[in-house]
Scaffold this active site. Structure first.
Site, PDB file in Angstrom:
ATOM      1  N   LYS A 156     -13.373  -3.357  11.845  1.00 14.40           N
ATOM      2  CA  LYS A 156     -14.049  -2.278  11.114  1.00 14.40           C
ATOM      3  C   LYS A 156     -15.345  -1.897  11.817  1.00 14.40           C
ATOM      4  O   LYS A 156     -15.715  -0.714  11.893  1.00 14.40           O
ATOM      5  CB  LYS A 156     -14.323  -2.719   9.671  1.00 14.40           C
ATOM      6  CG  LYS A 156     -13.028  -2.857   8.878  1.00 14.40           C
ATOM      7  CD  LYS A 156     -13.242  -3.449   7.503  1.00 14.40           C
ATOM      8  CE  LYS A 156     -11.898  -3.634   6.807  1.00 14.40           C
ATOM      9  NZ  LYS A 156     -11.977  -4.428   5.589  1.00 14.40           N
ATOM     10  N   ILE A 168       0.836  -1.213   0.000  1.00 16.90           N
ATOM     11  CA  ILE A 168       0.000   0.000   0.000  1.00 16.90           C
ATOM     12  C   ILE A 168       0.866   1.257   0.000  1.00 16.90           C
ATOM     13  O   ILE A 168       0.643   2.187  -0.774  1.00 16.90           O
ATOM     14  CB  ILE A 168      -0.965  -0.032   1.198  1.00 16.90           C
ATOM     15  CG1 ILE A 168      -2.007  -1.116   0.943  1.00 16.90           C
ATOM     16  CG2 ILE A 168      -1.618   1.318   1.419  1.00 16.90           C
ATOM     17  CD1 ILE A 168      -2.898  -1.413   2.096  1.00 16.90           C
ATOM     18  N   GLU A 188      -9.599   7.373   6.921  1.00 16.36           N
ATOM     19  CA  GLU A 188     -10.665   6.922   6.024  1.00 16.36           C
ATOM     20  C   GLU A 188     -10.412   5.512   5.500  1.00 16.36           C
ATOM     21  O   GLU A 188     -11.332   4.698   5.402  1.00 16.36           O
ATOM     22  CB  GLU A 188     -10.782   7.909   4.851  1.00 16.36           C
ATOM     23  CG  GLU A 188     -11.861   7.595   3.828  1.00 16.36           C
ATOM     24  CD  GLU A 188     -13.263   7.680   4.388  1.00 16.36           C
ATOM     25  OE1 GLU A 188     -13.777   6.635   4.825  1.00 16.36           O
ATOM     26  OE2 GLU A 188     -13.857   8.781   4.405  1.00 16.36           O
ATOM     27  N   LEU A 210     -13.373   3.917  -0.227  1.00 17.46           N
ATOM     28  CA  LEU A 210     -14.785   4.342  -0.220  1.00 17.46           C
ATOM     29  C   LEU A 210     -15.017   5.386   0.866  1.00 17.46           C
ATOM     30  O   LEU A 210     -14.456   5.285   1.956  1.00 17.46           O
ATOM     31  CB  LEU A 210     -15.706   3.136   0.047  1.00 17.46           C
ATOM     32  CG  LEU A 210     -15.723   2.029  -1.004  1.00 17.46           C
ATOM     33  CD1 LEU A 210     -16.676   0.907  -0.569  1.00 17.46           C
ATOM     34  CD2 LEU A 210     -16.151   2.577  -2.365  1.00 17.46           C
ATOM     35  N   ASP A 236     -11.075  -9.196  11.181  1.00 19.49           N
ATOM     36  CA  ASP A 236     -10.824  -7.947  10.473  1.00 19.49           C
ATOM     37  C   ASP A 236     -12.127  -7.152  10.322  1.00 19.49           C
ATOM     38  O   ASP A 236     -12.151  -5.921  10.498  1.00 19.49           O
ATOM     39  CB  ASP A 236     -10.235  -8.275   9.092  1.00 19.49           C
ATOM     40  CG  ASP A 236      -9.757  -7.044   8.387  1.00 19.49           C
ATOM     41  OD1 ASP A 236      -8.873  -6.361   8.925  1.00 19.49           O
ATOM     42  OD2 ASP A 236     -10.294  -6.733   7.300  1.00 19.49           O
ATOM     43  N   THR A 284       1.599   0.769   7.794  1.00 21.15           N
ATOM     44  CA  THR A 284       1.811  -0.573   8.335  1.00 21.15           C
ATOM     45  C   THR A 284       0.490  -1.070   8.919  1.00 21.15           C
ATOM     46  O   THR A 284      -0.502  -0.346   8.939  1.00 21.15           O
ATOM     47  CB  THR A 284       2.856  -0.562   9.472  1.00 21.15           C
ATOM     48  OG1 THR A 284       2.263   0.082  10.624  1.00 21.15           O
ATOM     49  CG2 THR A 284       4.120   0.201   9.076  1.00 21.15           C
ATOM     50  N   GLY A 341      -7.855  -3.679  -2.013  1.00 23.42           N
ATOM     51  CA  GLY A 341      -6.860  -3.583  -3.086  1.00 23.42           C
ATOM     52  C   GLY A 341      -5.962  -2.392  -2.848  1.00 23.42           C
ATOM     53  O   GLY A 341      -6.381  -1.370  -2.286  1.00 23.42           O
TER      54      GLY A 341
END
Ligand code: ADP
Ligand code: ASP
Ligand code: MG
Length: 914
Positions: free
Chosen positions: A774, A567, A698, A705, A770, A647, A891
């Site tokens: 969120k 990333i 974000e 998104l 995960d 990270t 992604g």
């Protein structure tokens, strides 16, 4: 003492020769009437020597004193015509710091096309400091003054030897030796007395200019341009004021100038800067850095066309170039602006330089002697139309200047309001201790008056106030006399600030955004200057912040990238591709000042070349997070810093609080901070709310998104969140979108793994942890105070496989459990529903969960394809139909894009245009 003093003045051989008696020593050291009759620095004229070739004439000249002027044997009487034919040039100490530089200056003078020139010259650089050091050492009875005096002698001797030769050199050296002998005897007397009067110090200090002027004039003569040198003590008359300054007496100076000129007419005059005499012929100076002032007075006396001040920088910068490397040269300044800048410590110009030239509308040009192709800064009356019309904010403030080493004194108490005379009593106490008040501020409630004084004077001021207000303090009418040490002043200067709304708002905004606390404020009603008092340690950062806000007219951000993995690397590539467009079209200047991986890091002072960051990173230095942070935050000219944590490390997240506290903005896709312990999260958010330091995340939910921002928008506009429900995992979205017909669950998982949609170990996705992170992030953002452990998570990893040794084993065993989940799918299908793995925040019940749920086939969640995320916000406003955000939620490209848009949001919060 007496005998040594007599030796001194016996050196003034000419005085004796001409039959005048030296002044008694006591008068010279302690009296006020150190008469020019006795000084040994006359209006010598090298040209006399060079023309006549008679050494005795020259010697005569160099030993005569000011009063000799009246008795000068010259018969020729020339009237001084004033006006445009004259140009004044002033050369500062660095311009004449070495023989080569003196030659360069002579060349500039010779090449100047003006009809007539007055060249005002400072002492060679550091010489005035050395002269004051001599006095200081002598009066402290430190023998080493003799060594310093030797150094002074050697410096001038070797300079002259390089510049001139023959009899002119011989005469100069004779004169120099003679001056040094005088100085030695004078200093000896100071040494014995342990004291030097101010006029004596001024007298000693002025020698530097006498020597440099003679040398320069000799070189100009050598180049074939007839030139005379002027000891300005013969011409400039000034009156001391009570505030350690002097006021020029133009009428008397003019008379003396005419007289001088009638005796020594010349088209090129080299005049000493800095020195003058009082109306009683006592030598004095225009005080430190006063040669600029000398040049301005000369400009006024000659009604010159212009005054050029030659120095070592290209002109007046928008801020001290030593402190703000991105400062820009100002093409023009009005007299008032230049005046304000110089009063506020931009020492490129002596503060008193403006007034004499302003009266005659004589422009001042500041130019660089080392870069004559640069046009410099012109200080003049700015035509009125330049101040009209709509202005761009960046030109409203012309420059910034700072003064260090100040203390604030705050006199406070309820007994001050409505009592006439309090301010007067305060400031008369301050005056009594001789302190200089630099800024005053009083709020209209009248409960306190605060003012800034030089730090070294503050104790005396505080004591004086304590004693003056002793009674009021005891009676409680005054509550305190408080001293706030270690302050600096930052002043914004600009004539266009007058009557333009929004300038101070922009200034304070820039300070707030750089996390700088303002201790006191003053703005005069002329509005040319806004002054703020800050902590000294914040001063340079403040200067950079306000300068870049107004001057660069760009929002410049120092970026530090932590973790150039998939990333982070994608983000760096996106920054590389977009940086130029952002700079050109959006006025946003993003500079990546450091990249740190787990082993290596690269640091840059100006911004890393992002087209090469991969190669540079390979050869980088050993990673050191502390050093990295320090570098990105402090080591350059950019006031705002953002660290981007790419990270997934929870230890890295534990640094955020510290960074935010230091004023470093933080942007991250790392979920660990916001889904970690609740108290850590709350501390972070509280800090963020209290400061102007930003923390954006974000990309922690739904990658690029707009999920967090949508939620914030709803909350901030007063909507009430009832429920947030969504498919937050791209992997699980992909799996359940493909888990149709008769396909086995394990087959779909294997396919997803094959296609690279899962983590290396698909259990990391299937466990739901995960998604739970969120959910907790969204729950907390909605105001729920939940811990991660409060979220029940339905894991899709069959219990017996949770501890399986390897990924392969897990994949092999998974088909065994296909039956159970196939049954759930069949049950759902029987009633026209599908299975979806979702996270839910139930704000009504104050809970969250992660589970496999059934949705009707026409539900939005059932319509997904690929690895899309979908999030539905049910709120008071969106009660019937939830607000839905849908799109690819995983992604590297979209996640990096989400981080990038957080960086741009930060830039716009920091003032970038929208
Ligand atoms: P000189 O000896 O020529 O009189 P000074 O040292 O007095 O030179 O003044 C020039 C110096 O002023 C520059 O070298 C620069 O470092 C400093 N300076 C401070 N503020 C400014 C500013 N705003 N613009 C230009 N120079 C500045
Ligand atoms: N030589 C003097 C000083 O250093 C005056 C000047 O250079 O402006 O203060
Ligand atoms: Mg100067």
């Amino acid at each position: 003492m007496a005998s040594s003093s007599l030796t001194v003045f016996s050196c003034g051989a000419a005085s004796m020769k001409q039959g005048r008696n030296p002044a008694p020593l006591s008068r010279i050291f302690f009296g006020k009437d150190l008469s020019l009759n006795h000084h040994v620095c006359p209006p010598s004229r090298m040209d006399c020597f060079s023309k006549s070739g008679r050494k005795d004439v020259f010697i005569n000249h160099i030993v005569n004193s000011v009063t000799d002027l009246v008795m000068d044997m010259s018969t020729e009487e020339s009237r001084l015509s004033k006006g445009d034919m004259w140009a004044v040039h002033k050369f500062g100490g660095t311009c004449v710091g070495t023989p080569k530089r003196i030659q360069n200056v002579a060349q500039i003078v010779v090449n100047d096309s003006s009809e007539r020139k007055v060249v005002v010259v400072s002492a060679m650089s550091k010489v005035t400091d050395m002269m004051y050091d001599l006095i200081h050492k002598a009066q402290s009875r430190d023998d080493s003054y003799l060594t310093v005096l030797d150094d002074v002698y050697e410096q001038h001797k070797s300079t002259a030897t390089e510049l001139i030769d023959g009899e002119i050199l011989e005469s100069f050296l004779e004169r120099l030796q003679h001056d040094i002998n005088n100085l030695k005897a004078m200093l000896r007397a100071i040494y014995i007395a342990g004291h030097a009067t101010e006029s004596f110090s001024d007298f000693v200090a002025g020698y530097g200019e006498l020597w440099s002027a003679q040398m320069l004039s000799a070189v100009i003569n050598k180049y074939g341009v007839p030139c005379k040198w002027m000891d300005t003590r013969d011409v400039l008359v000034v009156n001391p004021t009570s505030s350690n300054q002097v006021d020029p007496d133009f009428v008397e100076s003019n008379k003396r100038l005419e007289k001088w000129f009638s005796k020594y007419p010349s088209e090129t005059i080299v005049a000493t800067g800095f020195i003058a005499s009082t109306s009683k012929n006592i030598p004095t100076t225009l005080k430190r850095d006063g040669s600029d002032f000398s040049a301005a007075i000369m400009g006024a006396l000659f009604r010159a066309r212009q005054v050029t001040i030659w120095t070592d920088v290209d002109g007046v910068y928008s801020a001290d170039p030593r402190k703000v490397s991105e400062a820009v040269i100002l093409k023009t300044l009005s007299y008032q602006e230049a005046w304000e800048m110089s009063y506020f410590g931009a020492n490129v110009l002596h503060p008193r330089t403006i007034i004499p030239v302003m009266s005659y509308d004589i422009p001042i040009i500041i130019r660089n002697v080392f870069n004559i192709s640069s046009p410099g800064t012109k200080i003049c009356r700015i035509p009125a139309n330049e101040f009209g019309e709509s202005q761009r904010m960046d030109s409203l403030v012309k420059g910034f200047a700072t003064i260090d080493n100040l203390a604030l004194v705050n006199v406070e108490g309820t007994g001050m309001a409505g009592v006439p005379g309090t301010a007067s009593a305060i400031f008369s106490a301050v005056k009594d201790v001789g302190a200089n008040v630099i800024m005053i501020s009083q709020a209209s409630s009248e409960h306190s008056i605060c003012f800034a004084v030089p730090e070294k004077e503050v104790n005396a001021v505080a004591e004086a106030l304590q004693s003056r207000f002793h009674q009021a303090l005891e009676a409680g009418r005054l509550s305190q006399v408080q001293v706030i040490p270690n302050c600096s002043i930052l002043a914004a200067v600009g004539q266009k600030m007058a009557s333009t709304p929004g300038v101070s708002a922009t200034l304070f905004n820039a300070l707030a955004k750089a996390n700088i606390n303002v201790r006191a404020i003053a703005q005069g009603c002329s509005e040319y200057n806004i002054t703020v008092v800050l902590k000294r340690e914040d001063c340079i950062r403040a200067l950079k912040a306000v300068h870049s806000r107004f001057y660069l007219s760009k929002t410049t951000l120092a970026v530090g990238i932590i973790g150039p993995g998939l990333i982070g690397a994608t983000l760096l590539d996106q920054l590389r591709d977009q940086a130029a467009i952002l700079k050109e079209d959006f006025n946003i200047d993003l500079r990546v000042m450091g990249i740190i991986g787990s082993r290596k890091m690269i640091l840059s002072n100006v911004g890393i070349d992002l087209s090469q960051w991969r190669e540079l990173q390979k050869e980088g230095e050993e990673a050191d997070l502390e050093k990295f942070t320090q570098h990105v935050h402090a080591n350059h000219f950019i006031p705002n810093t953002v660290l981007v944590d790419c990270t997934a490390d929870s230890e890295m997240a534990s640094n955020y609080y510290d960074w935010l506290r230091k004023g470093i903005h933080v942007i991250t896709p790392n979920k660990k901070a916001n889904s970690g312990p609740l108290d850590r999260y709350l501390k972070l958010r509280t800090l963020q709310r209290q400061s102007y330091t930003h923390y954006f995340y974000e990309a922690t939910v739904g990658a690029g998104l707009p999920i967090i921002s949508t939620l914030r928008g709803l909350l901030e506009t007063g909507d009430k969140i009832l429920r947030i429900e969504g498919i937050f995992s791209g992997t699980l979205s992909y799996i359940f979108n493909g888990f149709t017909w008769n396909r086995a669950f394990s087959e779909v998982v294997a396919e997803a793994k094959q296609a690279g949609y899962t983590e290396p170990d698909p259990r990391d996705d299937l466990s739901g942890s995960d998604v739970a992170r969120k959910v907790i992030i969204l729950a907390r953002e909605s105001g729920l105070k939940l811990e991660l452990s409060d979220i029940p998570v339905e894991s899709l990893v069959p219990a017996p496989l949770r501890e399986s040794a390897s990924i392969e084993e897990f994949m092999q065993q998974l088909p065994k459990f296909d039956g159970e989940i196939a049954k759930r799918r069949a049950d759902a299908e029987a009633v026209g529903e599908v299975l979806r793995y979702v996270g839910v925040v139930d704000a009504v019940e104050n809970e969250g969960r992660v589970e496999l749920r059934r949705y009707p086939k026409d539900h939005a969640f059932a319509q997904l394809s690929g690895s899309d995320n979908i999030i539905a916000f049910t709120t008071s406003r969106y009660r019937q139909q939830p607000l839905i955000v849908r799109g690819p939620g995983a992604g590297a490209e979209v996640t990096a894009g989400g981080i990038f848009s957080d960086i741009l949001r930060l830039a716009s919060y920091l003032g970038a245009p929208s």
